[in-house]
Design a protein around this motif. Sequence first.
Motif, PDB file in Angstrom:
ATOM      1  N   SER A 276       0.894  -1.464  -0.027  1.00  0.00           N
ATOM      2  CA  SER A 276       0.085   0.049   0.109  1.00  0.00           C
ATOM      3  C   SER A 276       1.038   1.118  -0.103  1.00  0.00           C
ATOM      4  O   SER A 276       1.891   0.620   0.312  1.00  0.00           O
ATOM      5  N   PRO A 277       0.590   2.032  -0.552  1.00  0.00           N
ATOM      6  CA  PRO A 277       1.127   4.090  -0.286  1.00  0.00           C
ATOM      7  C   PRO A 277       1.369   3.892   0.642  1.00  0.00           C
ATOM      8  O   PRO A 277       0.992   3.613   1.560  1.00  0.00           O
ATOM      9  N   PRO A 278       2.729   4.378   1.361  1.00  0.00           N
ATOM     10  CA  PRO A 278       2.895   5.187   2.787  1.00  0.00           C
ATOM     11  C   PRO A 278       1.849   6.093   3.536  1.00  0.00           C
ATOM     12  O   PRO A 278       0.993   6.636   2.685  1.00  0.00           O
ATOM     13  N   GLY A 286      12.740   7.510   3.454  1.00  0.00           N
ATOM     14  CA  GLY A 286      14.135   7.308   2.807  1.00  0.00           C
ATOM     15  C   GLY A 286      12.635   7.714   1.234  1.00  0.00           C
ATOM     16  O   GLY A 286      12.265   8.342   1.205  1.00  0.00           O
ATOM     17  N   CYS A 287      13.350   6.564   0.162  1.00  0.00           N
ATOM     18  CA  CYS A 287      12.649   7.092  -0.891  1.00  0.00           C
ATOM     19  C   CYS A 287      11.145   6.261  -0.878  1.00  0.00           C
ATOM     20  O   CYS A 287      10.728   4.934   0.427  1.00  0.00           O
ATOM     21  N   PRO A 288       9.799   6.870  -0.434  1.00  0.00           N
ATOM     22  CA  PRO A 288       8.457   6.491  -0.036  1.00  0.00           C
ATOM     23  C   PRO A 288       7.635   5.233  -0.798  1.00  0.00           C
ATOM     24  O   PRO A 288       6.996   4.655  -0.395  1.00  0.00           O
ATOM     25  N   PHE A 289       8.706   4.792  -1.691  1.00  0.00           N
ATOM     26  CA  PHE A 289       8.130   2.964  -2.556  1.00  0.00           C
ATOM     27  C   PHE A 289       9.038   1.913  -2.479  1.00  0.00           C
ATOM     28  O   PHE A 289       8.946   1.204  -2.687  1.00  0.00           O
ATOM     29  N   THR A 290      10.188   2.062  -0.837  1.00  0.00           N
ATOM     30  CA  THR A 290      11.295   1.524  -0.663  1.00  0.00           C
ATOM     31  C   THR A 290      10.610   0.062  -0.570  1.00  0.00           C
ATOM     32  O   THR A 290      10.635  -1.491  -0.397  1.00  0.00           O
ATOM     33  N   ALA A 291       8.965   0.200   0.611  1.00  0.00           N
ATOM     34  CA  ALA A 291       8.785  -0.915   1.024  1.00  0.00           C
ATOM     35  C   ALA A 291       7.572  -1.735   0.233  1.00  0.00           C
ATOM     36  O   ALA A 291       7.358  -3.002   0.070  1.00  0.00           O
ATOM     37  N   ARG A 292       7.260  -0.942  -1.035  1.00  0.00           N
ATOM     38  CA  ARG A 292       6.518  -2.258  -2.577  1.00  0.00           C
ATOM     39  C   ARG A 292       7.873  -2.503  -3.437  1.00  0.00           C
ATOM     40  O   ARG A 292       7.775  -2.959  -4.715  1.00  0.00           O
ATOM     41  N   ALA A 296      14.704  -2.867  -3.341  1.00  0.00           N
ATOM     42  CA  ALA A 296      15.292  -1.870  -2.535  1.00  0.00           C
ATOM     43  C   ALA A 296      16.398  -2.264  -1.651  1.00  0.00           C
ATOM     44  O   ALA A 296      16.762  -3.775  -1.922  1.00  0.00           O
ATOM     45  N   MET A 297      16.813  -1.097  -1.454  1.00  0.00           N
ATOM     46  CA  MET A 297      18.520  -1.513  -0.340  1.00  0.00           C
ATOM     47  C   MET A 297      18.221  -0.746   0.943  1.00  0.00           C
ATOM     48  O   MET A 297      17.641  -0.304   0.738  1.00  0.00           O
ATOM     49  N   GLN A 298      19.272  -0.857   1.251  1.00  0.00           N
ATOM     50  CA  GLN A 298      19.197  -0.409   2.590  1.00  0.00           C
ATOM     51  C   GLN A 298      19.478   0.911   2.609  1.00  0.00           C
ATOM     52  O   GLN A 298      18.643   2.047   3.127  1.00  0.00           O
ATOM     53  N   GLN A 299      20.589   1.547   1.642  1.00  0.00           N
ATOM     54  CA  GLN A 299      20.474   3.062   1.455  1.00  0.00           C
ATOM     55  C   GLN A 299      18.762   4.092   1.335  1.00  0.00           C
ATOM     56  O   GLN A 299      18.465   4.676   1.464  1.00  0.00           O
ATOM     57  N   CYS A 300      17.962   2.638   0.413  1.00  0.00           N
ATOM     58  CA  CYS A 300      16.483   2.927   0.490  1.00  0.00           C
ATOM     59  C   CYS A 300      15.646   3.629   1.387  1.00  0.00           C
ATOM     60  O   CYS A 300      15.232   4.234   1.267  1.00  0.00           O
ATOM     61  N   GLY A 313      14.931  11.528 -16.009  1.00  0.00           N
ATOM     62  CA  GLY A 313      15.201  11.412 -14.777  1.00  0.00           C
ATOM     63  C   GLY A 313      14.574  10.630 -13.716  1.00  0.00           C
ATOM     64  O   GLY A 313      12.962  10.860 -13.445  1.00  0.00           O
ATOM     65  N   ALA A 314      15.148   9.918 -12.800  1.00  0.00           N
ATOM     66  CA  ALA A 314      14.150   9.547 -11.530  1.00  0.00           C
ATOM     67  C   ALA A 314      15.023   9.329 -10.614  1.00  0.00           C
ATOM     68  O   ALA A 314      16.222   9.601 -10.779  1.00  0.00           O
ATOM     69  N   ARG A 315      14.344   9.331  -9.677  1.00  0.00           N
ATOM     70  CA  ARG A 315      14.633   9.089  -8.267  1.00  0.00           C
ATOM     71  C   ARG A 315      14.787   8.422  -7.607  1.00  0.00           C
ATOM     72  O   ARG A 315      14.058   8.045  -6.974  1.00  0.00           O
ATOM     73  N   CYS A 316      15.977   7.678  -7.864  1.00  0.00           N
ATOM     74  CA  CYS A 316      15.929   6.368  -7.236  1.00  0.00           C
ATOM     75  C   CYS A 316      17.609   5.907  -7.131  1.00  0.00           C
ATOM     76  O   CYS A 316      18.109   5.954  -7.737  1.00  0.00           O
ATOM     77  N   TRP A 317      18.110   5.176  -5.909  1.00  0.00           N
ATOM     78  CA  TRP A 317      19.369   5.360  -5.522  1.00  0.00           C
ATOM     79  C   TRP A 317      19.573   4.567  -6.351  1.00  0.00           C
ATOM     80  O   TRP A 317      21.242   4.400  -7.057  1.00  0.00           O
ATOM     81  N   LEU A 318      18.993   3.574  -7.723  1.00  0.00           N
ATOM     82  CA  LEU A 318      19.747   2.418  -8.726  1.00  0.00           C
ATOM     83  C   LEU A 318      20.410   3.335  -9.177  1.00  0.00           C
ATOM     84  O   LEU A 318      21.413   2.957 -10.391  1.00  0.00           O
TER      85      LEU A 318
END
Length: 334
Positions: A276-278, A286-292, A296-300, A313-318
């Motif tokens: 579900s959304p946060p 961190g990134c609001p999409f991490t749980a889904r 996902a990494m620890q940094q996220c 552009g993408a808002r992603c640590w990858l």
Amino acid sequence: MSAPVLSVRDLKTSFFSQRGEVQAVRGVSFDVHPGEILGIVGESGSGKSITCMSILRLLKSTGRIMGGSANFDGQDLMALDQGDLRDIRGNKIGMIFQDPMTSLNPTLSVGEQVMETILRHRKATRAEARARAIELFELVRIPSAAERLKSYPHEFSGGMRQRVMIAIALACDPKLLIADEPTTALDVTIQRQILLLLKDLQKRLGMAVILITHDLGVIAEVTDRIVVMYGGLVMETGPVHDLFATPKHPYTQGLLASVPDLRDDTHRRLTPIPGSPPDMAHPPEGCPFTARCPHAMQQCQAALPPVFGEGQGARCWLHHPDAPKVAGVNEVAA
């Protein structure tokens, strides 16, 4: 590229209730250029409609703009007083609100509602305003335009009411049109008619358009660039063809994977995005999409990533230079 019609930077909007502060928009930035159709897409609660309501400062009493700017036509809309802002709303910026069934005043004829905008913003007589209303009805392809000015909203179908809403939004030849879910509550055939009408009007009138929707099919058909929102943030942005061909954010990839492909005859099951959304009353650090997110990494969890990339552009640590390679996200799948 010419200067933007609208430039939004670090916009933040919250709502306050007994639960505390709900951070609906958490630092949104984007540009809209002349003659461009910009699509803003995301699931319910992502902040896309609140972003545009914040730009026009049309929030409910519990809402508050916490920071940021929205520069339009050389003026920061966040800094204007209400009088100057009213001169821009409906005049230089037109708005098509959600749900044509309830957006019109049921006690006034549709002609009066179109004329009201013209009389408010233009030095026009009632006869001139009526002539302009007829012209607008013809522009949005309402048959028997002069006669239908006397009709009331309940005498129109959903699609015809939406055409009236478009006529009101276009009454003063705006430089920017904001269309918030313009096909809500309409059947599929009428949805297509309204979308093609908006695209045709945009080309003929040369205005910029922001199209807000959760429907990726709508976005693919009529927009030039896309902003993908999630958790009150811009997660990915780029030209429509690039974003559909090579989505860079796992959330964008999830959205595209959850849409049926009519060209696919293998009867494969749709791939939903799990979870579900946060909770925006307690947004993650961190990134609001991490749980889904399947990658996902620890940094996220630890920190919110910036937007990596220029054109797309993408808002992603990858997409950090030191991130591990993941097929289909930051490297081409084998």
